[in-house]
Design a protein around this motif. Structure first.
Motif, PDB file in Angstrom:
ATOM      1  N   VAL A  15      34.022  48.771 104.413  1.00 35.14           N
ATOM      2  CA  VAL A  15      34.076  49.177 102.985  1.00 35.14           C
ATOM      3  C   VAL A  15      34.852  49.068 101.721  1.00 35.14           C
ATOM      4  O   VAL A  15      34.869  47.804 100.980  1.00 35.14           O
ATOM      5  CB  VAL A  15      35.034  50.583 103.407  1.00 35.14           C
ATOM      6  N   PHE A  16      36.095  47.818 102.590  1.00 34.72           N
ATOM      7  CA  PHE A  16      36.771  46.852 101.454  1.00 34.72           C
ATOM      8  C   PHE A  16      35.884  45.869 101.090  1.00 34.72           C
ATOM      9  O   PHE A  16      35.610  45.707 100.315  1.00 34.72           O
ATOM     10  CB  PHE A  16      38.040  45.924 102.350  1.00 34.72           C
ATOM     11  N   GLN A  17      34.899  45.162 102.124  1.00 37.68           N
ATOM     12  CA  GLN A  17      34.194  44.251 101.592  1.00 37.68           C
ATOM     13  C   GLN A  17      32.755  44.503 100.622  1.00 37.68           C
ATOM     14  O   GLN A  17      32.739  43.743  99.842  1.00 37.68           O
ATOM     15  CB  GLN A  17      33.468  43.645 103.023  1.00 37.68           C
ATOM     16  N   THR A  18      32.529  45.922 100.930  1.00 36.56           N
ATOM     17  CA  THR A  18      31.702  46.202  99.640  1.00 36.56           C
ATOM     18  C   THR A  18      31.978  46.475  98.641  1.00 36.56           C
ATOM     19  O   THR A  18      31.424  45.967  97.384  1.00 36.56           O
ATOM     20  CB  THR A  18      31.583  47.726 100.524  1.00 36.56           C
ATOM     21  N   VAL A  19      33.046  47.410  99.058  1.00 34.86           N
ATOM     22  CA  VAL A  19      34.121  47.270  97.632  1.00 34.86           C
ATOM     23  C   VAL A  19      34.584  45.885  97.040  1.00 34.86           C
ATOM     24  O   VAL A  19      34.587  46.137  95.693  1.00 34.86           O
ATOM     25  CB  VAL A  19      35.307  48.281  97.660  1.00 34.86           C
ATOM     26  N   PRO A 116      39.442  51.568  84.819  1.00 36.86           N
ATOM     27  CA  PRO A 116      38.492  52.397  85.572  1.00 36.86           C
ATOM     28  C   PRO A 116      39.025  51.626  87.608  1.00 36.86           C
ATOM     29  O   PRO A 116      39.623  50.392  87.172  1.00 36.86           O
ATOM     30  CB  PRO A 116      36.925  51.861  85.697  1.00 36.86           C
ATOM     31  N   LEU A 117      38.952  52.913  88.160  1.00 34.91           N
ATOM     32  CA  LEU A 117      39.290  52.749  89.009  1.00 34.91           C
ATOM     33  C   LEU A 117      38.411  52.818  90.599  1.00 34.91           C
ATOM     34  O   LEU A 117      37.435  53.512  90.589  1.00 34.91           O
ATOM     35  CB  LEU A 117      40.821  52.802  89.456  1.00 34.91           C
ATOM     36  N   PHE A 118      38.205  51.787  92.115  1.00 36.97           N
ATOM     37  CA  PHE A 118      37.537  52.187  92.812  1.00 36.97           C
ATOM     38  C   PHE A 118      38.456  53.200  92.918  1.00 36.97           C
ATOM     39  O   PHE A 118      39.147  52.978  93.797  1.00 36.97           O
ATOM     40  CB  PHE A 118      36.808  51.588  93.251  1.00 36.97           C
ATOM     41  N   ARG A 119      37.483  54.632  93.915  1.00 45.14           N
ATOM     42  CA  ARG A 119      38.786  55.571  95.362  1.00 45.14           C
ATOM     43  C   ARG A 119      37.558  55.594  95.987  1.00 45.14           C
ATOM     44  O   ARG A 119      36.662  56.084  96.379  1.00 45.14           O
ATOM     45  CB  ARG A 119      38.785  56.758  94.594  1.00 45.14           C
ATOM     46  N   ILE A 120      37.778  54.955  97.202  1.00 42.99           N
ATOM     47  CA  ILE A 120      37.585  55.482  98.546  1.00 42.99           C
ATOM     48  C   ILE A 120      37.887  56.374  99.490  1.00 42.99           C
ATOM     49  O   ILE A 120      39.500  56.382  99.557  1.00 42.99           O
ATOM     50  CB  ILE A 120      36.887  53.793  98.938  1.00 42.99           C
ATOM     51  N   LEU A 121      37.253  56.809 100.249  1.00 47.43           N
ATOM     52  CA  LEU A 121      37.449  58.128 100.821  1.00 47.43           C
ATOM     53  C   LEU A 121      36.794  58.447 101.767  1.00 47.43           C
ATOM     54  O   LEU A 121      35.887  58.329 102.169  1.00 47.43           O
ATOM     55  CB  LEU A 121      37.839  59.361  99.881  1.00 47.43           C
ATOM     56  N   VAL A 131      32.444  56.166  98.300  1.00 50.92           N
ATOM     57  CA  VAL A 131      33.690  55.810  96.957  1.00 50.92           C
ATOM     58  C   VAL A 131      32.880  57.034  95.905  1.00 50.92           C
ATOM     59  O   VAL A 131      32.317  57.490  95.454  1.00 50.92           O
ATOM     60  CB  VAL A 131      33.043  54.195  97.078  1.00 50.92           C
ATOM     61  N   HIS A 132      34.093  56.804  94.480  1.00 51.45           N
ATOM     62  CA  HIS A 132      33.548  56.842  93.590  1.00 51.45           C
ATOM     63  C   HIS A 132      34.976  56.475  91.987  1.00 51.45           C
ATOM     64  O   HIS A 132      35.949  55.703  92.555  1.00 51.45           O
ATOM     65  CB  HIS A 132      33.812  58.763  92.983  1.00 51.45           C
ATOM     66  N   VAL A 133      34.539  56.647  90.980  1.00 48.62           N
ATOM     67  CA  VAL A 133      35.687  56.038  90.065  1.00 48.62           C
ATOM     68  C   VAL A 133      37.358  57.124  89.757  1.00 48.62           C
ATOM     69  O   VAL A 133      36.329  58.221  89.874  1.00 48.62           O
ATOM     70  CB  VAL A 133      35.270  56.037  89.257  1.00 48.62           C
ATOM     71  N   VAL A 134      37.750  56.326  89.036  1.00 44.29           N
ATOM     72  CA  VAL A 134      39.342  57.323  88.644  1.00 44.29           C
ATOM     73  C   VAL A 134      39.129  56.288  87.325  1.00 44.29           C
ATOM     74  O   VAL A 134      39.447  55.382  87.412  1.00 44.29           O
ATOM     75  CB  VAL A 134      40.546  57.733  89.637  1.00 44.29           C
ATOM     76  N   CYS A 135      39.522  57.128  86.167  1.00 46.40           N
ATOM     77  CA  CYS A 135      39.406  57.059  85.266  1.00 46.40           C
ATOM     78  C   CYS A 135      41.180  57.837  84.674  1.00 46.40           C
ATOM     79  O   CYS A 135      40.377  58.447  83.977  1.00 46.40           O
ATOM     80  CB  CYS A 135      38.338  56.279  84.563  1.00 46.40           C
ATOM     81  N   GLU A 152      38.338  68.270  99.170  1.00 47.57           N
ATOM     82  CA  GLU A 152      39.671  67.613  99.733  1.00 47.57           C
ATOM     83  C   GLU A 152      39.155  66.151 101.058  1.00 47.57           C
ATOM     84  O   GLU A 152      38.798  66.451 101.911  1.00 47.57           O
ATOM     85  CB  GLU A 152      40.437  68.162  99.727  1.00 47.57           C
ATOM     86  N   ALA A 153      39.892  65.043 100.481  1.00 43.92           N
ATOM     87  CA  ALA A 153      39.576  64.178 101.169  1.00 43.92           C
ATOM     88  C   ALA A 153      40.852  64.216 101.230  1.00 43.92           C
ATOM     89  O   ALA A 153      42.339  64.152 101.421  1.00 43.92           O
ATOM     90  CB  ALA A 153      40.143  62.466  99.883  1.00 43.92           C
ATOM     91  N   THR A 154      41.261  63.900 103.151  1.00 41.09           N
ATOM     92  CA  THR A 154      41.572  63.533 104.191  1.00 41.09           C
ATOM     93  C   THR A 154      42.284  62.156 104.309  1.00 41.09           C
ATOM     94  O   THR A 154      43.613  62.094 104.713  1.00 41.09           O
ATOM     95  CB  THR A 154      41.148  63.770 105.304  1.00 41.09           C
ATOM     96  N   ARG A 155      41.838  60.935 103.954  1.00 41.49           N
ATOM     97  CA  ARG A 155      42.472  59.803 103.612  1.00 41.49           C
ATOM     98  C   ARG A 155      41.238  59.217 101.818  1.00 41.49           C
ATOM     99  O   ARG A 155      40.438  59.135 102.247  1.00 41.49           O
ATOM    100  CB  ARG A 155      41.789  58.839 104.593  1.00 41.49           C
ATOM    101  N   ALA A 156      42.878  58.461 101.255  1.00 49.24           N
ATOM    102  CA  ALA A 156      41.920  57.822 100.260  1.00 49.24           C
ATOM    103  C   ALA A 156      42.735  57.001  99.632  1.00 49.24           C
ATOM    104  O   ALA A 156      44.245  57.245  99.994  1.00 49.24           O
ATOM    105  CB  ALA A 156      41.363  59.096  98.836  1.00 49.24           C
ATOM    106  N   ILE A 157      42.162  55.711  99.040  1.00 46.90           N
ATOM    107  CA  ILE A 157      42.610  54.552  98.646  1.00 46.90           C
ATOM    108  C   ILE A 157      41.830  54.361  97.280  1.00 46.90           C
ATOM    109  O   ILE A 157      40.791  53.984  96.810  1.00 46.90           O
ATOM    110  CB  ILE A 157      42.597  53.440  99.326  1.00 46.90           C
ATOM    111  N   GLN A 158      43.178  54.392  95.899  1.00 46.14           N
ATOM    112  CA  GLN A 158      42.290  53.552  95.157  1.00 46.14           C
ATOM    113  C   GLN A 158      42.259  52.610  94.929  1.00 46.14           C
ATOM    114  O   GLN A 158      43.540  51.707  95.423  1.00 46.14           O
ATOM    115  CB  GLN A 158      43.139  54.308  93.465  1.00 46.14           C
ATOM    116  N   ILE A 159      41.813  51.558  94.328  1.00 45.37           N
ATOM    117  CA  ILE A 159      41.484  49.747  94.086  1.00 45.37           C
ATOM    118  C   ILE A 159      41.453  49.855  92.621  1.00 45.37           C
ATOM    119  O   ILE A 159      40.104  50.221  92.002  1.00 45.37           O
ATOM    120  CB  ILE A 159      40.411  49.644  94.857  1.00 45.37           C
ATOM    121  N   LYS A 160      42.064  48.431  92.161  1.00 48.30           N
ATOM    122  CA  LYS A 160      42.061  48.224  90.622  1.00 48.30           C
ATOM    123  C   LYS A 160      41.223  47.253  90.833  1.00 48.30           C
ATOM    124  O   LYS A 160      40.456  46.729  91.813  1.00 48.30           O
ATOM    125  CB  LYS A 160      43.342  47.398  90.683  1.00 48.30           C
ATOM    126  N   ILE A 161      40.495  47.654  89.609  1.00 50.90           N
ATOM    127  CA  ILE A 161      38.952  46.781  89.680  1.00 50.90           C
ATOM    128  C   ILE A 161      39.641  45.450  89.217  1.00 50.90           C
ATOM    129  O   ILE A 161      39.778  45.461  87.578  1.00 50.90           O
ATOM    130  CB  ILE A 161      37.835  47.153  88.790  1.00 50.90           C
TER     131      ILE A 161
END
Length: 161
Positions: A15-19, A116-121, A131-135, A152-161
């Motif tokens: 997933v991190f590779q894809t992001v 925008p940020l990507f949020r993986i969950l 994955v979706h976008v946070v802005c 609701e997500a049980t795990r989530a990380i936001q990733i700066k683009i």
């Protein structure tokens, strides 16, 4: 116009590779004239209101791009310019899964100055699977209908683009 297809590392590593690849696509595409022209035409009546711009862009992606999963066992990413813009301009069928729709939406947002940020969950507590976008603190999920919110997500990380 072919998608980027690659062998994906299993689990969260994949997933991190894809992001990382998604971030690369956004950053190489957001200044392209087709992308900026598309975003500008979508938000032309928003009068610099960022909520209006976000809603206009996500509404556009939701109505113009059909959600379609990748083939089993394959991770495929579509380039925002060579796949989406060229196909939209040719009135061809446009499709993608959550990573593709999020990449296109993030590209449009970034092209007009939004951060925008990507949020993986994960909704199961196990590996990340969406994955979706946070802005500006707003969750923008182009795979969901307007006004509908995912569980609701049980795990989530936001990733700066």
């Amino acid at each position: 116009m072919n998608p980027i297809v690659y062998p994906q590392v299993p689990g969260d590593g994949g997933v991190f590779q894809t992001v990382q690849k998604m971030k690369g696509l956004v950053n190489q595409s957001f200044l392209h004239p087709y992308i900026r022209e598309r975003a500008a035409s979508i938000v032309q009546n928003c009068e610099r209101n960022r909520t209006c711009e976000e809603q206009g862009l996500i509404g556009y992606v939701r109505t113009r791009v059909q959600y379609l999963r990748d083939p089993s066992g394959v991770e495929a990413l579509h380039d925002p310019v060579t796949f989406y813009e060229n196909r939209l301009r040719a009135a061809a069928l446009v499709f993608g899964d959550c990573d593709d729709l999020s990449t296109y939406l993030a590209t449009l947002l970034k092209s007009i100055g939004h951060p925008p940020l990507f949020r993986i969950l994960s909704r199961t507590g196990n590996s990340f699977h969406h994955v979706h976008v946070v802005c500006h603190g707003n969750f923008l999920d182009p795979t969901m209908e307007l006004g509908k919110f995912p569980r609701e997500a049980t795990r989530a990380i936001q990733i700066k683009i």
